[in-house]
Design a protein around this motif. Structure first.
Motif, PDB file in Angstrom:
ATOM      1  N   LEU A 168       0.448  -0.850  -0.161  1.00  0.00           N
ATOM      2  CA  LEU A 168      -0.119  -0.224   0.447  1.00  0.00           C
ATOM      3  C   LEU A 168       0.470   0.973   0.159  1.00  0.00           C
ATOM      4  O   LEU A 168       0.481   2.173  -0.807  1.00  0.00           O
ATOM      5  N   GLU A 169       1.975   0.913   0.461  1.00  0.00           N
ATOM      6  CA  GLU A 169       2.928   2.377   0.538  1.00  0.00           C
ATOM      7  C   GLU A 169       3.114   2.619  -0.487  1.00  0.00           C
ATOM      8  O   GLU A 169       3.769   3.717  -0.934  1.00  0.00           O
ATOM      9  N   ALA A 170       3.612   1.352  -1.504  1.00  0.00           N
ATOM     10  CA  ALA A 170       4.089   1.679  -2.786  1.00  0.00           C
ATOM     11  C   ALA A 170       3.248   2.264  -3.601  1.00  0.00           C
ATOM     12  O   ALA A 170       3.415   2.816  -5.009  1.00  0.00           O
ATOM     13  N   LYS A 171       2.033   1.793  -3.617  1.00  0.00           N
ATOM     14  CA  LYS A 171       1.252   2.328  -4.357  1.00  0.00           C
ATOM     15  C   LYS A 171       0.367   3.782  -4.259  1.00  0.00           C
ATOM     16  O   LYS A 171       0.557   4.907  -5.464  1.00  0.00           O
ATOM     17  N   VAL A 172       0.493   3.979  -2.825  1.00  0.00           N
ATOM     18  CA  VAL A 172       0.396   5.633  -2.609  1.00  0.00           C
ATOM     19  C   VAL A 172       1.248   6.051  -2.742  1.00  0.00           C
ATOM     20  O   VAL A 172       1.284   7.719  -3.736  1.00  0.00           O
TER      21      VAL A 172
END
Length: 94
Positions: free
Chosen positions: A60-64
């Protein structure tokens, strides 16, 4: 060694007894085995859940970060288009 007394239904005892006989061990040893497996399984399950949560957070951090970069690019393009429109208006007004 501490001792516990456990009341279980007859059918459960019969099944434990059959399983213990198949394994060549006593019913009490089988019960100890199941208790140990349950405790260790819970710990392994919690560790697995923790690992999955960490992986999900990383994903999720990468997607954000990707969305943030994309949004930054969109904002940059919108600003450039707005500036170009202002220049066109100024040229037409001259």
């Amino acid at each position: 060694m501490p001792t516990i007394h456990l009341s279980i239904p007859e059918w459960m005892y019969d099944e434990l007894k059959r399983k213990a006989e198949d394994m060549g061990i006593q019913v009490t040893d089988l019960v100890k085995f199941y208790i140990k497996e349950g405790i260790e399984g819970e710990t392994k399950s919690q560790q697995k859940d923790s690992t999955q949560v960490e992986e999900s957070i990383t994903f999720l951090e990468a997607k954000v970060a990707q969305l943030d970069a994309l949004l930054g690019e969109v904002m940059k393009r919108l600003k450039e288009e707005d500036e170009e429109e202002d220049e066109e208006v100024e040229i037409k007004e001259s």
